[in-house]
Write a protein that holds these residues in place. Structure first.
Motif, PDB file in Angstrom:
ATOM      1  N   ALA A 123       0.834  -1.216   0.113  1.00 38.51           N
ATOM      2  CA  ALA A 123      -0.038   0.018  -0.005  1.00 38.51           C
ATOM      3  C   ALA A 123       1.031   1.397  -0.182  1.00 38.51           C
ATOM      4  CB  ALA A 123      -0.999  -0.008   1.299  1.00 38.51           C
ATOM      5  N   ARG A 124       2.086   1.036   0.604  1.00 37.48           N
ATOM      6  CA  ARG A 124       2.827   2.410   0.779  1.00 37.48           C
ATOM      7  C   ARG A 124       3.669   2.560  -0.696  1.00 37.48           C
ATOM      8  NH1 ARG A 124       2.355   0.542   5.936  1.00 37.48           N
ATOM      9  NH2 ARG A 124       1.827   2.050   7.328  1.00 37.48           N
ATOM     10  N   LEU A 125       4.032   1.583  -1.077  1.00 40.18           N
ATOM     11  CA  LEU A 125       5.054   1.626  -2.407  1.00 40.18           C
ATOM     12  C   LEU A 125       4.130   1.473  -3.680  1.00 40.18           C
ATOM     13  CD1 LEU A 125       7.990  -0.720  -1.523  1.00 40.18           C
ATOM     14  CD2 LEU A 125       8.079   1.931  -1.345  1.00 40.18           C
ATOM     15  N   GLN A 126       3.024   0.837  -3.686  1.00 39.45           N
ATOM     16  CA  GLN A 126       2.192   0.681  -4.390  1.00 39.45           C
ATOM     17  C   GLN A 126       2.630   0.309  -5.826  1.00 39.45           C
ATOM     18  OE1 GLN A 126       0.131   4.680  -5.153  1.00 39.45           O
ATOM     19  NE2 GLN A 126      -0.423   4.656  -2.890  1.00 39.45           N
ATOM     20  N   PRO A 127       2.944  -0.959  -5.826  1.00 36.88           N
ATOM     21  CA  PRO A 127       3.391  -1.686  -6.851  1.00 36.88           C
ATOM     22  C   PRO A 127       2.291  -1.717  -7.816  1.00 36.88           C
ATOM     23  CG  PRO A 127       3.351  -3.294  -5.283  1.00 36.88           C
ATOM     24  CD  PRO A 127       3.058  -1.853  -4.561  1.00 36.88           C
ATOM     25  N   VAL A 128       2.515  -1.764  -9.302  1.00 36.85           N
ATOM     26  CA  VAL A 128       1.329  -2.132 -10.114  1.00 36.85           C
ATOM     27  C   VAL A 128       1.515  -3.372 -11.236  1.00 36.85           C
ATOM     28  CG1 VAL A 128       0.728   0.497 -10.669  1.00 36.85           C
ATOM     29  CG2 VAL A 128       2.552  -0.875 -12.220  1.00 36.85           C
ATOM     30  N   THR A 129       2.564  -3.953 -10.716  1.00 33.71           N
ATOM     31  CA  THR A 129       2.732  -5.176 -11.484  1.00 33.71           C
ATOM     32  C   THR A 129       3.913  -6.133 -10.388  1.00 33.71           C
ATOM     33  OG1 THR A 129       3.365  -6.601 -13.334  1.00 33.71           O
ATOM     34  CG2 THR A 129       4.638  -4.588 -12.770  1.00 33.71           C
ATOM     35  N   LEU A 130       3.743  -7.548 -10.541  1.00 35.94           N
ATOM     36  CA  LEU A 130       4.669  -8.388  -9.792  1.00 35.94           C
ATOM     37  C   LEU A 130       6.053  -8.312 -10.707  1.00 35.94           C
ATOM     38  CD1 LEU A 130       2.380 -11.155  -8.632  1.00 35.94           C
ATOM     39  CD2 LEU A 130       3.557  -9.459  -7.167  1.00 35.94           C
ATOM     40  N   ALA A 131       7.012  -8.499  -9.765  1.00 42.36           N
ATOM     41  CA  ALA A 131       8.403  -8.415 -10.160  1.00 42.36           C
ATOM     42  C   ALA A 131       8.560  -6.890 -10.335  1.00 42.36           C
ATOM     43  CB  ALA A 131       8.889  -9.359 -11.459  1.00 42.36           C
ATOM     44  N   GLU A 132       7.968  -5.965 -10.012  1.00 44.09           N
ATOM     45  CA  GLU A 132       8.486  -4.546  -9.903  1.00 44.09           C
ATOM     46  C   GLU A 132       9.378  -4.176  -9.064  1.00 44.09           C
ATOM     47  OE1 GLU A 132       6.487  -0.004 -10.076  1.00 44.09           O
ATOM     48  OE2 GLU A 132       5.020  -1.675  -9.807  1.00 44.09           O
ATOM     49  N   VAL A 133      10.234  -3.645  -9.068  1.00 44.45           N
ATOM     50  CA  VAL A 133      11.632  -3.174  -8.174  1.00 44.45           C
ATOM     51  C   VAL A 133      11.457  -1.917  -7.793  1.00 44.45           C
ATOM     52  CG1 VAL A 133      14.110  -3.110  -8.087  1.00 44.45           C
ATOM     53  CG2 VAL A 133      12.860  -4.768  -9.481  1.00 44.45           C
ATOM     54  N   PHE A 134      11.867  -1.680  -6.464  1.00 42.61           N
ATOM     55  CA  PHE A 134      12.019  -0.199  -6.033  1.00 42.61           C
ATOM     56  C   PHE A 134      13.152  -0.298  -5.299  1.00 42.61           C
ATOM     57  CE2 PHE A 134       7.484  -1.453  -5.834  1.00 42.61           C
ATOM     58  CZ  PHE A 134       6.904  -0.501  -6.455  1.00 42.61           C
ATOM     59  N   LEU A 135      14.075   0.719  -5.779  1.00 45.22           N
ATOM     60  CA  LEU A 135      15.391   0.947  -5.224  1.00 45.22           C
ATOM     61  C   LEU A 135      15.473   2.193  -4.376  1.00 45.22           C
ATOM     62  CD1 LEU A 135      18.323   0.088  -4.927  1.00 45.22           C
ATOM     63  CD2 LEU A 135      18.697   0.953  -7.102  1.00 45.22           C
ATOM     64  N   ILE A 136      15.589   2.052  -2.937  1.00 48.97           N
ATOM     65  CA  ILE A 136      15.437   3.390  -2.196  1.00 48.97           C
ATOM     66  C   ILE A 136      16.925   3.627  -1.588  1.00 48.97           C
ATOM     67  CG2 ILE A 136      14.438   4.062  -0.061  1.00 48.97           C
ATOM     68  CD1 ILE A 136      12.253   1.680  -1.593  1.00 48.97           C
ATOM     69  N   THR A 137      17.089   4.825  -1.750  1.00 48.76           N
ATOM     70  CA  THR A 137      18.694   5.194  -1.026  1.00 48.76           C
ATOM     71  C   THR A 137      18.460   5.341   0.410  1.00 48.76           C
ATOM     72  OG1 THR A 137      18.170   7.660  -1.236  1.00 48.76           O
ATOM     73  CG2 THR A 137      18.747   6.834  -3.361  1.00 48.76           C
ATOM     74  N   GLN A 138      19.833   5.425   0.862  1.00 43.28           N
ATOM     75  CA  GLN A 138      20.074   5.486   2.092  1.00 43.28           C
ATOM     76  C   GLN A 138      19.255   6.732   2.819  1.00 43.28           C
ATOM     77  OE1 GLN A 138      24.259   5.734   2.856  1.00 43.28           O
ATOM     78  NE2 GLN A 138      24.100   5.887   4.919  1.00 43.28           N
ATOM     79  N   GLN A 139      18.991   7.727   2.087  1.00 45.54           N
ATOM     80  CA  GLN A 139      18.067   8.859   2.473  1.00 45.54           C
ATOM     81  C   GLN A 139      16.546   8.530   2.201  1.00 45.54           C
ATOM     82  OE1 GLN A 139      20.692   9.235   0.062  1.00 45.54           O
ATOM     83  NE2 GLN A 139      22.255   9.448   1.594  1.00 45.54           N
ATOM     84  N   ASP A 140      16.181   7.289   2.039  1.00 43.43           N
ATOM     85  CA  ASP A 140      14.933   6.988   1.989  1.00 43.43           C
ATOM     86  C   ASP A 140      14.209   7.696   0.667  1.00 43.43           C
ATOM     87  OD1 ASP A 140      14.594   5.473   4.209  1.00 43.43           O
ATOM     88  OD2 ASP A 140      14.331   6.998   5.597  1.00 43.43           O
ATOM     89  N   ARG A 141      14.948   7.977  -0.313  1.00 38.76           N
ATOM     90  CA  ARG A 141      14.514   8.423  -1.659  1.00 38.76           C
ATOM     91  C   ARG A 141      14.226   7.453  -2.370  1.00 38.76           C
ATOM     92  NH1 ARG A 141      16.765  10.629  -6.336  1.00 38.76           N
ATOM     93  NH2 ARG A 141      18.845   9.958  -5.583  1.00 38.76           N
ATOM     94  N   MET A 142      13.473   7.622  -3.324  1.00 40.41           N
ATOM     95  CA  MET A 142      13.001   6.813  -4.371  1.00 40.41           C
ATOM     96  C   MET A 142      13.972   6.763  -5.394  1.00 40.41           C
ATOM     97  SD  MET A 142      10.994   3.933  -5.085  1.00 40.41           S
ATOM     98  CE  MET A 142       9.567   4.169  -4.245  1.00 40.41           C
ATOM     99  N   HIS A 143      14.893   5.848  -5.594  1.00 40.41           N
ATOM    100  CA  HIS A 143      16.246   6.203  -6.738  1.00 40.41           C
ATOM    101  C   HIS A 143      15.514   5.537  -8.013  1.00 40.41           C
ATOM    102  CE1 HIS A 143      20.034   6.531  -8.471  1.00 40.41           C
ATOM    103  NE2 HIS A 143      19.906   5.221  -8.919  1.00 40.41           N
ATOM    104  N   TYR A 144      14.877   4.251  -8.050  1.00 44.73           N
ATOM    105  CA  TYR A 144      14.318   3.669  -9.162  1.00 44.73           C
ATOM    106  C   TYR A 144      13.078   2.899  -8.643  1.00 44.73           C
ATOM    107  CZ  TYR A 144      13.791   0.597 -12.978  1.00 44.73           C
ATOM    108  OH  TYR A 144      13.038  -0.232 -13.937  1.00 44.73           O
ATOM    109  N   ARG A 145      12.260   2.846  -9.860  1.00 43.70           N
ATOM    110  CA  ARG A 145      11.017   2.063  -9.692  1.00 43.70           C
ATOM    111  C   ARG A 145      10.597   1.740 -10.888  1.00 43.70           C
ATOM    112  NH1 ARG A 145       4.873   3.948  -7.653  1.00 43.70           N
ATOM    113  NH2 ARG A 145       4.113   2.005  -8.350  1.00 43.70           N
ATOM    114  N   GLY A 146      10.323   0.329 -11.109  1.00 42.70           N
ATOM    115  CA  GLY A 146      10.165  -0.023 -12.368  1.00 42.70           C
ATOM    116  C   GLY A 146      10.460  -1.593 -12.731  1.00 42.70           C
ATOM    117  N   ARG A 147      10.891  -1.812 -14.106  1.00 40.40           N
ATOM    118  CA  ARG A 147      10.881  -3.351 -14.158  1.00 40.40           C
ATOM    119  C   ARG A 147      12.509  -3.806 -13.944  1.00 40.40           C
ATOM    120  NH1 ARG A 147      10.916  -2.122 -20.839  1.00 40.40           N
ATOM    121  NH2 ARG A 147      12.893  -1.245 -21.083  1.00 40.40           N
ATOM    122  N   ILE A 148      12.503  -5.006 -14.096  1.00 40.15           N
ATOM    123  CA  ILE A 148      13.940  -5.444 -13.889  1.00 40.15           C
ATOM    124  C   ILE A 148      14.703  -5.435 -14.911  1.00 40.15           C
ATOM    125  CG2 ILE A 148      15.133  -7.832 -13.462  1.00 40.15           C
ATOM    126  CD1 ILE A 148      13.124  -8.442 -11.516  1.00 40.15           C
TER     127      ILE A 148
END
Length: 158
Positions: free
Chosen positions: A101-126
């Motif tokens: 609910a917090r990250l809200q993926p739209v598909t399975l195998a979706e990746v979220f890459l979050i930085t040390q500062q809790d910033r979304m660096h990448y969101r998407g496909r592999i």
């Protein structure tokens, strides 16, 4: 390895008011999170390769987590997933859907890459292995997750 999938030592509170902050997990480095389910054909295509992606992430100082976020899946399912595919990264169970609910993926195998500062660096496909629904490419041309892992420590990166 323990019998149960590993969990962060202090997972975030499971309430609608709480924020997703990876510092809540008691760790300080960046993290890659991939939502998986062996019943999903797209997700299943990647499960055999997750250890390779996790190894690449760890080489770059990034923690890697597989998340099973489904109210019909339990610890037995997560453990079976880990064992069947020989996953070496922590497999987190999110049956309430709190993390999803917090990250809200739209598909399975979706990746979220979050930085040390809790910033979304990448969101998407592999990668671009799927040309369309059920259509695999013969050659993977774009390695999106691997590219994002290379730039996660660059403060100027998008």
């Amino acid at each position: 390895m323990t019998d149960a999938p590993q969990q962060p030592e202090s997972a975030p509170a499971s309430s609608p008011e709480s924020e997703v902050r990876f510092s809540d997990f008691g760790r300080a480095g960046p993290a890659a999170i991939v939502f998986v389910d062996p019943q999903c054909p797209v997700s299943a295509r990647y499960l055999g390769e997750l250890n390779d992606f996790a190894a690449e992430a760890h080489r770059g100082g990034v923690d890697f987590y597989a998340v099973v976020s489904n109210p019909r899946r339990g610890w037995t399912d997560a453990r079976k997933l880990r064992d069947d595919f020989g996953l070496t990264m922590p497999v987190l169970l999110d049956p309430s859907g709190d993390l999803a609910a917090r990250l809200q993926p739209v598909t399975l195998a979706e990746v979220f890459l979050i930085t040390q500062q809790d910033r979304m660096h990448y969101r998407g496909r592999i990668d671009d292995r799927f040309a369309g629904i059920g259509q695999l490419r013969r050659v993977i041309r774009s390695h999106d997750l691997l590219d994002a892992l290379k730039t996660v420590h660059d403060p100027a990166a998008p």
